[in-house]
Design an enzyme around this catalytic site. Structure first.
Site, PDB file in Angstrom:
ATOM      1  N   ASN A   1      23.195  32.803  19.894  1.00  0.00           N
ATOM      2  CA  ASN A   1      22.403  32.690  19.061  1.00  0.00           C
ATOM      3  C   ASN A   1      23.229  32.290  17.862  1.00  0.00           C
ATOM      4  O   ASN A   1      24.226  32.294  17.679  1.00  0.00           O
ATOM      5  CB  ASN A   1      21.507  34.032  19.260  1.00  0.00           C
ATOM      6  CG  ASN A   1      22.327  35.331  18.610  1.00  0.00           C
ATOM      7  OD1 ASN A   1      23.423  35.166  17.605  1.00  0.00           O
ATOM      8  ND2 ASN A   1      22.252  36.454  19.449  1.00  0.00           N
TER       9      ASN A   1
ATOM     10  N   PHE B   1      34.209  37.286  13.869  1.00  0.00           N
ATOM     11  CA  PHE B   1      34.601  38.802  13.790  1.00  0.00           C
ATOM     12  C   PHE B   1      33.829  39.425  15.020  1.00  0.00           C
ATOM     13  O   PHE B   1      34.274  40.161  15.730  1.00  0.00           O
ATOM     14  CB  PHE B   1      34.388  39.588  12.308  1.00  0.00           C
ATOM     15  CG  PHE B   1      35.001  40.850  12.668  1.00  0.00           C
ATOM     16  CD1 PHE B   1      36.171  41.088  12.576  1.00  0.00           C
ATOM     17  CD2 PHE B   1      34.063  41.645  12.498  1.00  0.00           C
ATOM     18  CE1 PHE B   1      36.796  42.402  12.750  1.00  0.00           C
ATOM     19  CE2 PHE B   1      34.427  43.188  12.683  1.00  0.00           C
ATOM     20  CZ  PHE B   1      35.609  43.393  12.909  1.00  0.00           C
TER      21      PHE B   1
ATOM     22  N   SER C   1      31.790  23.819  14.934  1.00  0.00           N
ATOM     23  CA  SER C   1      31.253  24.496  13.981  1.00  0.00           C
ATOM     24  C   SER C   1      30.445  25.794  15.047  1.00  0.00           C
ATOM     25  O   SER C   1      30.289  25.632  16.039  1.00  0.00           O
ATOM     26  CB  SER C   1      30.149  24.076  13.031  1.00  0.00           C
ATOM     27  OG  SER C   1      29.223  23.089  13.975  1.00  0.00           O
TER      28      SER C   1
ATOM     29  N   LEU D   1      24.163  27.357  17.720  1.00  0.00           N
ATOM     30  CA  LEU D   1      23.670  27.605  19.022  1.00  0.00           C
ATOM     31  C   LEU D   1      24.069  27.021  19.845  1.00  0.00           C
ATOM     32  O   LEU D   1      23.933  25.743  20.038  1.00  0.00           O
ATOM     33  CB  LEU D   1      22.090  27.574  18.977  1.00  0.00           C
ATOM     34  CG  LEU D   1      21.225  28.144  20.061  1.00  0.00           C
ATOM     35  CD1 LEU D   1      21.610  29.623  19.951  1.00  0.00           C
ATOM     36  CD2 LEU D   1      19.958  27.817  19.909  1.00  0.00           C
ATOM     37  N   GLY D   2      24.465  27.473  21.142  1.00  0.00           N
ATOM     38  CA  GLY D   2      24.859  26.659  22.249  1.00  0.00           C
ATOM     39  C   GLY D   2      26.368  26.002  22.162  1.00  0.00           C
ATOM     40  O   GLY D   2      26.834  25.421  23.172  1.00  0.00           O
TER      41      GLY D   2
ATOM     42  N   LYS E   1      20.342  63.983  12.349  1.00  0.00           N
ATOM     43  CA  LYS E   1      18.966  64.144  12.874  1.00  0.00           C
ATOM     44  C   LYS E   1      18.460  65.266  12.195  1.00  0.00           C
ATOM     45  O   LYS E   1      19.068  66.361  12.193  1.00  0.00           O
ATOM     46  CB  LYS E   1      18.784  64.528  14.465  1.00  0.00           C
ATOM     47  CG  LYS E   1      17.813  64.232  15.087  1.00  0.00           C
ATOM     48  CD  LYS E   1      18.086  64.245  16.605  1.00  0.00           C
ATOM     49  CE  LYS E   1      16.566  64.679  17.151  1.00  0.00           C
ATOM     50  NZ  LYS E   1      15.719  63.698  17.169  1.00  0.00           N
TER      51      LYS E   1
ATOM     52  N   ASP F   1      39.325  78.118   5.139  1.00  0.00           N
ATOM     53  CA  ASP F   1      38.980  79.268   5.829  1.00  0.00           C
ATOM     54  C   ASP F   1      39.818  78.839   7.096  1.00  0.00           C
ATOM     55  O   ASP F   1      39.075  79.127   8.328  1.00  0.00           O
ATOM     56  CB  ASP F   1      37.566  79.353   5.695  1.00  0.00           C
ATOM     57  CG  ASP F   1      37.640  80.768   6.292  1.00  0.00           C
ATOM     58  OD1 ASP F   1      38.489  81.607   6.438  1.00  0.00           O
ATOM     59  OD2 ASP F   1      36.209  81.228   6.520  1.00  0.00           O
TER      60      ASP F   1
HETATM   61  C1  LIG Z   1      33.793  46.856  16.172  1.00  0.00           C
HETATM   62  O1  LIG Z   1      32.940  47.098  17.153  1.00  0.00           O
HETATM   63  C2  LIG Z   1      32.631  48.635  17.478  1.00  0.00           C
HETATM   64  C3  LIG Z   1      31.801  48.759  18.680  1.00  0.00           C
HETATM   65  O2  LIG Z   1      30.864  47.718  19.020  1.00  0.00           O
HETATM   66  C4  LIG Z   1      31.925  49.135  16.232  1.00  0.00           C
HETATM   67  O3  LIG Z   1      31.545  50.574  16.505  1.00  0.00           O
HETATM   68  C5  LIG Z   1      32.981  48.948  15.151  1.00  0.00           C
HETATM   69  O4  LIG Z   1      32.355  49.400  13.820  1.00  0.00           O
HETATM   70  C6  LIG Z   1      33.243  47.431  14.845  1.00  0.00           C
HETATM   71  N1  LIG Z   1      34.389  47.547  14.040  1.00  0.00           N
HETATM   72  C7  LIG Z   1      34.217  46.906  12.608  1.00  0.00           C
HETATM   73  C8  LIG Z   1      35.433  46.911  11.839  1.00  0.00           C
HETATM   74  O5  LIG Z   1      33.147  46.425  12.363  1.00  0.00           O
END
Ligand SMILES: *[C@@H]1O[C@H](CO)[C@@H](O)[C@H](O)[C@H]1NC(C)=O
Ligand SMILES: *[C@@H]1O[C@H](CO)[C@@H](O)[C@H](O)[C@H]1NC(C)=O
Ligand SMILES: *[C@@H]1O[C@H](CO)[C@@H](O)[C@H](O)[C@H]1NC(C)=O
Ligand SMILES: *[C@@H]1O[C@H](CO)[C@@H](O)[C@H](O)[C@H]1NC(C)=O
Ligand SMILES: *[C@@H]1O[C@H](CO)[C@@H](O)[C@H](O)[C@H]1NC(C)=O
Ligand SMILES: *[C@@H]1O[C@H](CO)[C@@H](O)[C@H](O)[C@H]1NC(C)=O
Ligand SMILES: *[C@@H]1O[C@H](CO)[C@@H](O)[C@H](O)[C@H]1NC(C)=O
Ligand SMILES: *[C@@H]1O[C@H](CO)[C@@H](O)[C@H](O)[C@H]1NC(C)=O
Length: 629
Positions: free
Chosen positions: A126, A132, A156, A159-160, A321, A448
């Protein structure tokens, strides 16, 4: 989601002289995606081609996750041979791996220019991926953004489009081959990994792992999502693999290096943005609903209206939570004695997970806000909170072996109370404090530290708990106040705190020194002798000043331990704790120093599996323990 992209780090335990390192460890430099480095081999790209052979067969460890959880999808992703993949993992071609299970990926690694790499290709599924995320998420850190970018400079991201992805691998150098190393397996560091555990698991030594990666004596820091090489003398075996824990820590306290990413692909933010917005709306609904419910209840019975403090709600919005009181009540079976673990701590199963629930009537906001910001294997993890009629309930991970204090007293644990575990526990506490003092912003002081606030999990790994007194180290308490000396735990309080109420990281170092003494002597921080209360720290310091110091100290070492290690090691630990107990805060060791000393001691302890050396028995035939009344 955005938070996850910040650089995390874990402290890990290694020390190695740097001089004959075989490869160098990348650290978080792999996060920097758009800096050019044309000058030479850079560990931020791939491993340097310096081996005895220009190509070799080797292994990568990949953690299965859908859709990459079968032989066909993993071999497609990594270009590994499916039959070899099935064979090395001892499974049939149709097996589905459980999520987060380690999978050995056999690859051919070869030199291309100045780097080793295992080639594979990846078809862009996608538009929302960048180099990165392909390197770090799809390939879990087995590749790097810079090296993918370099390899695909002409094409570049569309997609694909087919990307060439070089995977990080290396072949043994001549020295390593001579040492018996046949493979260098590429492993991606995960949360809570230690070099110690890894080298045990893969039957290699910490030294050779340190040497293979150029990981250094004192700067023992390695980061999740970066690779290290594990030297192996045989093919790895499936029995050495594990299933990693499912839940990645949720928030990032520190950014050692900011992630510098190419700025062009703003659509990344759209994909992140939509779920974020949804989560935000959901939380808002929960929040409004909760508010409505509490105000309705208040209106009904005219009771004082209670709510979680605002700060807490903000934290909860972010990563914790908000539990429903009915669930807490059900989980603890109405706070039954059967589930009671301590003064106001209960165990309970919430959503299928065993957790610890602490009841508190005040001051939860500080603890929640602190715990929500920090994240470290050696600090207890807070899952969420709940409020009901003015009482707060904090929900934490469950620690099977309870407090260190109880554990040391528990006779039925004796067979586990070995040096091995005690040193690991000391190291865990030291790492937790080191993190708290140096890697949180602002830095925190726990205030502590005591053996009651050190909890042990199933594997006897220690975590620091109870942050209700913790506070930022920046604020200076210059004036005396009448309450400070009632805070903290007797037997652990540093002199400058008792006298002037000074709050600095050094007070934690002092308290750590006392915990270390407890680990060495098996005695309580405050114990009774001849009808008098004695502080362990004072007793030790008094003995140190006396004439028969050495002999008396020998007698203090936990009798359970004497058979297991030479005195030399025990003396080094004692010396370490005494250096933490210095009267002047400035003269105490820093937690970084403590960690580094303990690592050395741990390594030396591992080297000498043999019990007591004979000479010691001969020298100490007489019972010198009569010195200690
Ligand atoms: C890299 O990937 C992991 C797991 O998918 C994620 O938890 C982590 O935040 C990523 N690292 C960065 C620096 O984005
Ligand atoms: C290999 O070992 C020799 C002798 O132990 C040492 O002098 C040399 O520096 C080592 N080379 C590397 C690359 O580590
Ligand atoms: C993976 O599968 C796709 C389509 O299913 C195919 O086009 C591609 O060549 C495969 N890649 C590898 C490395 O086998
Ligand atoms: C790796 O190399 C070996 C021997 O050179 C070869 O038989 C095998 O097919 C190669 N594997 C892959 C996946 O290219
Ligand atoms: C491989 O799997 C079989 C059964 O599935 C088992 O009996 C055998 O012990 C396994 N071998 C290894 C090395 O784990
Ligand atoms: C891997 O890819 C690089 C760059 O595309 C190429 O130079 C190298 O020959 C390839 N290696 C193998 C073994 O195919
Ligand atoms: C490997 O060789 C080096 C010397 O080059 C030595 O210092 C080291 O202890 C050896 N490691 C192992 C695991 O044998
Ligand atoms: C661990 O490695 C040593 C040699 O380094 C070998 O003798 C021993 O059999 C190995 N143990 C296991 C469990 O593989």
């Amino acid at each position: 989601m955005d938070r996850f992209r910040l650089g995390f780090f874990v402290l890990l335990c290694v020390f190695m002289p740097k001089f004959h390192a075989q490869q160098s460890y990348s650290g978080n430099s792999i996060l920097k995606c758009d800096e050019d480095d044309e000058t030479g081999p850079s560990s931020a790209l791939l491993y340097t081609c310096n081996g005895e052979k220009p190509s070799c067969q080797t292994f990568l460890i990949f953690k299965a996750y859908p859709p990459y959880d079968s032989i066909s999808t993993i071999s497609n992703l990594t270009s590994a041979d499916p039959l070899e993949l099935a064979h090395i993992n001892n499974i049939s071609l149709s097996t589905i791996f459980p999520a987060n299970k380690e999978v050995f990926v056999p690859v051919n690694c070869s030199c291309s220019g100045q780097y080793y790499q295992a080639n594979t290709s990846y078809i862009m599924p996608n538009m929302h991926l960048d180099y990165f995320s392909i390197a770090n998420e799809t390939y879990q850190g087995l590749s790097t953004c810079k090296s993918i970018e370099k390899e695909n400079s002409d094409s570049s991201l569309q997609l694909g489009s087919v990307l060439q992805v070089p995977l990080r691998c290396a072949c043994p150098t001549r020295n390593q081959t001579l040492n018996g190393t046949k493979y260098l397996m590429t492993y991606v560091v995960d949360w809570g990994d230690t070099i110690y555990d890894l080298s045990n698991r893969f039957n290699t030594s910490m030294e050779s792992v340190g040497d293979a990666n150029g990981i250094d004596l004192d700067e023992a820091i390695i980061f999740p999502f970066t690779t290290i090489l594990i030297p192996l003398s045989t093919q790895p075996s499936i029995s050495q693999t594990i299933i990693h824990s499912q839940r990645p820590p949720s928030s990032s306290p520190v950014t050692p290096i900011d992630v510098i990413r190419p700025k062009k692909r703003f659509n990344v933010w759209i994909t992140i943005g939509v779920p974020l917005l949804a989560i935000f709306l959901l939380l808002l609904l929960v929040f409004l609903y909760h508010k409505k419910k509490t105000s309705e209840a208040a209106a009904k019975d005219e009771r004082k209206k209670w709510e979680l403090p605002n700060d807490v709600l903000v934290s909860i919005d972010q990563s914790l939570k908000l539990y429903d009181f009915n669930d807490i009540e059900a989980a603890t079976e109405n706070f039954s004695n059967k589930n009671k673990m301590g003064a106001s701590v209960y165990r309970g199963v919430l959503e299928g997970e065993l957790l610890a629930i602490k009841q508190m009537s005040k001051a939860v906001d500080k603890e929640v806000c602190l715990l929500q910001r920090i994240n470290h294997f050696n600090l207890i993890s807070l899952r969420g909170a709940c409020e009901h009629s003015g009482v707060f309930y904090l929900v934490y991970e469950f620690m099977e072996n309870g407090s260190l204090r109880k554990w040391l007293r528990n006779k039925s644990c004796q067979k586990f109370q070995t040096w091995h575990y005690r040193i690991q526990i000391a190291l865990d506490v030291a790492n937790g404090l080191h993190y708290l003092h140096n890697f949180t912003t602002p830095a925190y002081v726990h205030k502590d530290i005591c053996s009651d606030n050190v909890l042990l999990d199933r594997d006897l790994r220690a975590k620091i708990a109870n942050f209700s007194l913790a506070r930022s180290a920046e604020r200076e308490d210059s004036r005396k106040s009448s309450i400070w000396s009632s805070l903290g735990t007797k037997g652990y309080k540093a002199p400058e705190y008792v006298e002037y109420g000074l709050v600095t990281p050094e007070m934690d170092v002092y308290a750590f020194g006392v915990v270390l003494l407890e680990l060495i002597t098996g005695k309580e921080a405050v114990f009774m002798q001849d009808g008098k209360e004695i502080l362990l720290s004072e007793a030790i310091l008094t003995i140190m000043k006396g004439e028969n110091a050495e002999a008396e100290l020998d007698c203090l070492i936990d009798p359970n331990l004497k058979g297991y290690l030479w005195m030399e090691l025990a003396h080094r630990l004692l010396k370490l704790s005494i250096d933490c107990l210095a009267e002047e805060p400035e003269s105490r060791l820093s937690m970084a120093e403590v960690v580094s000393y303990l690592l050395r001691i741990q390594l030396d302890a591992q080297r000498s599996e043999e019990p007591f050396p004979l000479e010691w028995h001969q020298k100490h035939k007489v019972n010198k323990c009569e010195y200690v009344r």
